[in-house]
Design an enzyme around this catalytic site. Structure first.
Site, PDB file in Angstrom:
ATOM      1  N   LYS A 132      -3.694  12.481  -0.978  1.00  0.00           N
ATOM      2  CA  LYS A 132      -3.650  11.966  -2.357  1.00  0.00           C
ATOM      3  C   LYS A 132      -4.901  12.395  -3.122  1.00  0.00           C
ATOM      4  O   LYS A 132      -4.824  12.802  -4.284  1.00  0.00           O
ATOM      5  CB  LYS A 132      -3.537  10.436  -2.352  1.00  0.00           C
ATOM      6  CG  LYS A 132      -2.203   9.923  -1.842  1.00  0.00           C
ATOM      7  CD  LYS A 132      -1.073  10.271  -2.789  1.00  0.00           C
ATOM      8  CE  LYS A 132       0.270   9.796  -2.287  1.00  0.00           C
ATOM      9  NZ  LYS A 132       1.402  10.279  -3.077  1.00  0.00           N
ATOM     10  N   SER A 183      -2.830   6.511  -4.998  1.00  0.00           N
ATOM     11  CA  SER A 183      -2.877   5.266  -4.217  1.00  0.00           C
ATOM     12  C   SER A 183      -4.295   4.724  -4.195  1.00  0.00           C
ATOM     13  O   SER A 183      -5.269   5.492  -4.228  1.00  0.00           O
ATOM     14  CB  SER A 183      -2.426   5.591  -2.790  1.00  0.00           C
ATOM     15  OG  SER A 183      -2.736   4.522  -1.932  1.00  0.00           O
ATOM     16  N   TYR A 219      -3.394  10.676   5.182  1.00  0.00           N
ATOM     17  CA  TYR A 219      -2.527  10.360   4.035  1.00  0.00           C
ATOM     18  C   TYR A 219      -3.360  10.205   2.771  1.00  0.00           C
ATOM     19  O   TYR A 219      -3.077  10.803   1.733  1.00  0.00           O
ATOM     20  CB  TYR A 219      -1.719   9.083   4.316  1.00  0.00           C
ATOM     21  CG  TYR A 219      -1.106   8.474   3.073  1.00  0.00           C
ATOM     22  CD1 TYR A 219      -0.060   9.113   2.417  1.00  0.00           C
ATOM     23  CD2 TYR A 219      -1.594   7.277   2.534  1.00  0.00           C
ATOM     24  CE1 TYR A 219       0.487   8.561   1.254  1.00  0.00           C
ATOM     25  CE2 TYR A 219      -1.052   6.719   1.390  1.00  0.00           C
ATOM     26  CZ  TYR A 219      -0.010   7.372   0.751  1.00  0.00           C
ATOM     27  OH  TYR A 219       0.518   6.838  -0.396  1.00  0.00           O
TER      28      TYR A 219
HETATM   29  P1  NAD Z   1       9.596   6.624  -0.311  1.00  0.00           P
HETATM   30  O1  NAD Z   1       9.422   7.305   1.010  1.00  0.00           O
HETATM   31  O2  NAD Z   1      10.563   5.522  -0.393  1.00  0.00           O
HETATM   32  O3  NAD Z   1       9.949   7.699  -1.434  1.00  0.00           O
HETATM   33  C1  NAD Z   1       9.489   9.026  -1.392  1.00  0.00           C
HETATM   34  C2  NAD Z   1      10.679   9.923  -1.654  1.00  0.00           C
HETATM   35  O4  NAD Z   1      10.240  11.284  -1.645  1.00  0.00           O
HETATM   36  C3  NAD Z   1      11.763   9.781  -0.589  1.00  0.00           C
HETATM   37  O5  NAD Z   1      13.015   9.585  -1.230  1.00  0.00           O
HETATM   38  C4  NAD Z   1      11.726  11.126   0.153  1.00  0.00           C
HETATM   39  O6  NAD Z   1      12.994  11.487   0.625  1.00  0.00           O
HETATM   40  C5  NAD Z   1      11.200  12.047  -0.925  1.00  0.00           C
HETATM   41  N1  NAD Z   1      10.474  13.240  -0.433  1.00  0.00           N
HETATM   42  C6  NAD Z   1       9.445  13.279   0.447  1.00  0.00           C
HETATM   43  N2  NAD Z   1       9.049  14.540   0.626  1.00  0.00           N
HETATM   44  C7  NAD Z   1       9.843  15.333  -0.152  1.00  0.00           C
HETATM   45  C8  NAD Z   1       9.923  16.713  -0.384  1.00  0.00           C
HETATM   46  N3  NAD Z   1       9.119  17.583   0.245  1.00  0.00           N
HETATM   47  N4  NAD Z   1      10.844  17.178  -1.257  1.00  0.00           N
HETATM   48  C9  NAD Z   1      11.677  16.315  -1.892  1.00  0.00           C
HETATM   49  N5  NAD Z   1      11.657  14.988  -1.701  1.00  0.00           N
HETATM   50  C10 NAD Z   1      10.749  14.498  -0.837  1.00  0.00           C
HETATM   51  O7  NAD Z   1       8.132   6.136  -0.780  1.00  0.00           O
HETATM   52  P2  NAD Z   1       7.730   5.205  -1.992  1.00  0.00           P
HETATM   53  O8  NAD Z   1       7.209   3.946  -1.432  1.00  0.00           O
HETATM   54  O9  NAD Z   1       8.812   5.161  -2.998  1.00  0.00           O
HETATM   55  O10 NAD Z   1       6.496   6.010  -2.548  1.00  0.00           O
HETATM   56  C11 NAD Z   1       6.596   6.925  -3.623  1.00  0.00           C
HETATM   57  C12 NAD Z   1       5.244   7.567  -3.863  1.00  0.00           C
HETATM   58  O11 NAD Z   1       4.280   6.555  -4.134  1.00  0.00           O
HETATM   59  C13 NAD Z   1       4.718   8.348  -2.668  1.00  0.00           C
HETATM   60  O12 NAD Z   1       4.077   9.509  -3.138  1.00  0.00           O
HETATM   61  C14 NAD Z   1       3.725   7.404  -2.048  1.00  0.00           C
HETATM   62  O13 NAD Z   1       2.711   8.082  -1.351  1.00  0.00           O
HETATM   63  C15 NAD Z   1       3.164   6.705  -3.275  1.00  0.00           C
HETATM   64  N6  NAD Z   1       2.606   5.397  -2.970  1.00  0.00           N
HETATM   65  C16 NAD Z   1       3.406   4.450  -2.377  1.00  0.00           C
HETATM   66  C17 NAD Z   1       2.874   3.208  -2.058  1.00  0.00           C
HETATM   67  C18 NAD Z   1       3.719   2.162  -1.387  1.00  0.00           C
HETATM   68  O14 NAD Z   1       3.191   1.169  -0.924  1.00  0.00           O
HETATM   69  N7  NAD Z   1       5.038   2.296  -1.320  1.00  0.00           N
HETATM   70  C19 NAD Z   1       1.543   2.908  -2.353  1.00  0.00           C
HETATM   71  C20 NAD Z   1       0.763   3.887  -2.988  1.00  0.00           C
HETATM   72  C21 NAD Z   1       1.323   5.132  -3.297  1.00  0.00           C
HETATM   73  C1  UD1 Z   2      -1.032   0.046   3.741  1.00  0.00           C
HETATM   74  C2  UD1 Z   2      -1.678   1.391   3.900  1.00  0.00           C
HETATM   75  C3  UD1 Z   2      -1.995   1.950   2.522  1.00  0.00           C
HETATM   76  C4  UD1 Z   2      -0.716   1.998   1.677  1.00  0.00           C
HETATM   77  C5  UD1 Z   2      -0.115   0.592   1.625  1.00  0.00           C
HETATM   78  C6  UD1 Z   2       1.200   0.605   0.914  1.00  0.00           C
HETATM   79  C7  UD1 Z   2      -2.827   1.221   6.046  1.00  0.00           C
HETATM   80  C8  UD1 Z   2      -4.161   1.133   6.729  1.00  0.00           C
HETATM   81  N1  UD1 Z   2      -2.861   1.261   4.710  1.00  0.00           N
HETATM   82  O1  UD1 Z   2      -1.947  -0.776   3.069  1.00  0.00           O
HETATM   83  O2  UD1 Z   2      -2.530   3.236   2.620  1.00  0.00           O
HETATM   84  O3  UD1 Z   2      -1.030   2.441   0.381  1.00  0.00           O
HETATM   85  O4  UD1 Z   2       0.129   0.148   2.948  1.00  0.00           O
HETATM   86  O5  UD1 Z   2       1.635  -0.687   0.623  1.00  0.00           O
HETATM   87  O6  UD1 Z   2      -1.792   1.296   6.676  1.00  0.00           O
HETATM   88  N2  UD1 Z   2      -0.485  -7.260   7.928  1.00  0.00           N
HETATM   89  C9  UD1 Z   2      -0.291  -8.175   8.952  1.00  0.00           C
HETATM   90  N3  UD1 Z   2       0.802  -8.019   9.754  1.00  0.00           N
HETATM   91  C10 UD1 Z   2       1.706  -7.009   9.597  1.00  0.00           C
HETATM   92  C11 UD1 Z   2       1.499  -6.079   8.545  1.00  0.00           C
HETATM   93  C12 UD1 Z   2       0.389  -6.229   7.735  1.00  0.00           C
HETATM   94  O7  UD1 Z   2      -1.078  -9.107   9.129  1.00  0.00           O
HETATM   95  O8  UD1 Z   2       2.659  -6.921  10.383  1.00  0.00           O
HETATM   96  C13 UD1 Z   2      -1.649  -7.431   7.032  1.00  0.00           C
HETATM   97  C14 UD1 Z   2      -2.603  -6.262   7.014  1.00  0.00           C
HETATM   98  O9  UD1 Z   2      -3.578  -6.409   8.019  1.00  0.00           O
HETATM   99  C15 UD1 Z   2      -3.179  -6.370   5.597  1.00  0.00           C
HETATM  100  C16 UD1 Z   2      -2.019  -6.935   4.777  1.00  0.00           C
HETATM  101  O10 UD1 Z   2      -1.148  -7.543   5.721  1.00  0.00           O
HETATM  102  O11 UD1 Z   2      -4.230  -7.296   5.560  1.00  0.00           O
HETATM  103  C17 UD1 Z   2      -1.232  -5.876   4.008  1.00  0.00           C
HETATM  104  O12 UD1 Z   2      -0.834  -4.854   4.907  1.00  0.00           O
HETATM  105  P1  UD1 Z   2       0.144  -3.655   4.464  1.00  0.00           P
HETATM  106  O13 UD1 Z   2       1.323  -4.216   3.789  1.00  0.00           O
HETATM  107  O14 UD1 Z   2       0.357  -2.799   5.663  1.00  0.00           O
HETATM  108  O15 UD1 Z   2      -0.698  -2.905   3.354  1.00  0.00           O
HETATM  109  P2  UD1 Z   2      -2.167  -2.239   3.451  1.00  0.00           P
HETATM  110  O16 UD1 Z   2      -2.702  -2.292   4.819  1.00  0.00           O
HETATM  111  O17 UD1 Z   2      -2.982  -2.804   2.364  1.00  0.00           O
END
Ligand code: NAD
Ligand code: UD1
Length: 349
Positions: free
Chosen positions: A155, A127, A151
């Site tokens: 990572k 991330s 978190y």
């Molecule tokens: P998500 O929660 O929708 O998917 C994660 C999946 O992992 C879920 O289906 C959950 O049930 C499964 N899981 C969690 N712990 C587990 C375990 N111990 N054993 C087996 N399964 C397990 O999240 P996502 O948004 O799809 O994210 C996927 C990956 O990408 C994560 O590692 C997350 O940290 C990373 N990531 C996500 C974002 C984002 O904004 N969504 C941003 C940066 C990184």
């Molecule tokens: C957040 C996480 C980041 C994660 C990412 C996934 C935090 C501090 N960081 O990032 O670790 O990887 O989500 O997508 O939580 N905002 C509003 N109103 C809302 C929600 C968000 O104004 O109700 C604003 C936030 O202040 C920010 C932007 O929208 O400026 C994006 O927010 P968000 O979607 O939560 O993502 P990040 O904060 O970038």
């Protein structure tokens, strides 16, 4: 036709389910392991509906070494894409040990199981949060890592662990080295264009786009815009939003790269997956209104603790080495989010 098999950990989740679709459509065999702690098996049914193909699902926890050993024994896995993990920043501050245990220890068990099964190609979900607060708002892979919450630290620790495992193995087993891509995601949003799969957050969403779409559909009354006094053109926070389908395509490009000459001697390399361009909170609200025709009720609220004013990716390394860049537009991201929201107002329930 591609006959390789990919094990997708966390494959029932938001990003994992989209990855399964693209993998199946690219001809890979797909095996999913997920404990469903933050997802529903319905997502996998929908993946099969979209693609007309089947995948193998194991409901198991990645912290369970016997379950993993069994999967590697039953299935001829070539590559692992490791999405499984907990991802809520706020929750990680309240329950840090749960995050270290699930994410870091879970990854250790997975790496050990891969090592035992001699499967050494891995694509890992990292991330942009690993960067913390670097000197420039456009993040480059070589910047020092200094995550500011538990978190993010899970990572960064997993990245460190993978770099160490890869380096150690290159010395002892140069003929069969680890090949690892660490993909640092910026802000994934959107959904599959079919509207059949998408992000299904539990309770009130923390992230901007799921919140905006729930306001648009009337589930939530009003969006709070967290801060309008940042040093940005309109005063609201700027992020690099990336369509989830573009994001998962980057994983397939990464698998191809791991099998190319570039990784012939093994290695562990980080890549930013972002568009390289930022939009403000108000840009996103306006785009949502324009594309969907809905009015988003919002108010300006105080800044959210821990938020940065602005950051976005330098995605040039991914273009150079993975031949990957985003293809979808902001309008695609909004339209696909809205299609998912309107077709599934209660998520997968
Ligand atoms: P998500 O929660 O929708 O998917 C994660 C999946 O992992 C879920 O289906 C959950 O049930 C499964 N899981 C969690 N712990 C587990 C375990 N111990 N054993 C087996 N399964 C397990 O999240 P996502 O948004 O799809 O994210 C996927 C990956 O990408 C994560 O590692 C997350 O940290 C990373 N990531 C996500 C974002 C984002 O904004 N969504 C941003 C940066 C990184
Ligand atoms: C957040 C996480 C980041 C994660 C990412 C996934 C935090 C501090 N960081 O990032 O670790 O990887 O989500 O997508 O939580 N905002 C509003 N109103 C809302 C929600 C968000 O104004 O109700 C604003 C936030 O202040 C920010 C932007 O929208 O400026 C994006 O927010 P968000 O979607 O939560 O993502 P990040 O904060 O970038």
């Amino acid at each position: 036709m591609n006959s390789q098999t990919v094990l997708v950990t966390g494959g029932a989740g938001y990003i994992g389910s989209h990855a399964c679709v693209e993998l199946l459509q690219a001809g890979f065999n797909v095996v999913v392991v997920d404990n469903l702690c933050n997802s529903k098996s319905e997502a996998l049914a929908r993946v099969q509906q979209i693609t007309g193909k089947t995948l193998q699902f194991y409901q198991a926890d990645i912290r369970d070494p016997l379950a993993l050993a069994n999967i590697f024994e039953q299935e001829a896995i070539d590559t692992v894409i490791h999405f499984a993990g907990l991802k809520a920043v706020g929750e990680s501050c309240q329950q840090p040990l749960r995050y270290y245990e699930n994410n870091v220890y879970g990854s250790m068990v997975l790496i050990e199981a891969m090592q035992q099964a001699n499967v050494k190609q891995l694509v890992f979900s990292s991330s942009a949060t690993v960067y913390g607060e670097p000197p420039s708002v456009q993040y480059v892979e070589h910047f020092p890592l200094s995550p500011i919450n538990p978190y993010g630290r899970t990572k960064a620790m997993i990245e460190d662990m993978l770099r160490d495992v890869s380096a150690a193995d290159q010395l002892v087993k140069p003929e069969n080295p680890w090949k690892i891509a660490l993909l640092r995601y910026f802000n994934p949003i959107g959904a599959h264009a079919s509207g059949l799969i998408g992000e299904d957050p539990n309770g009130i969403p923390n992230n901007l786009m799921p919140y905006v779409s729930q306001v648009a559909i009337g589930k939530l009354a009003q969006l709070s815009v967290f801060g309008d006094d940042y040093p940005t053109p309109d005063g609201t926070g700027i992020r690099d939003y990336i369509h989830v389908v573009d994001l998962v395509k980057g994983h397939i490009k990464a698998i191809t790269a791991l099998q190319s000459d570039k990784f012939a001697a093994g290695g562990c390399q980080a890549y930013n997956l972002g568009a390289g361009k930022g939009y403000s909170v108000l840009d996103m609200v306006k785009a949502f209104e324009r594309v969907t025709g809905q009015t988003i009720n919002y108010k300006i609220a105080p800044r959210r603790a821990g938020d940065l004013a602005e950051f976005f990716a330098d995605p040039s390394l991914a273009l150079q080495e993975l031949d990957w860049q985003v293809e979808k537009t902001l309008d695609d991201m909004v339209a696909d989010t809205w299609a998912w929201q309107t077709k599934n107002p209660q998520g997968y329930q």
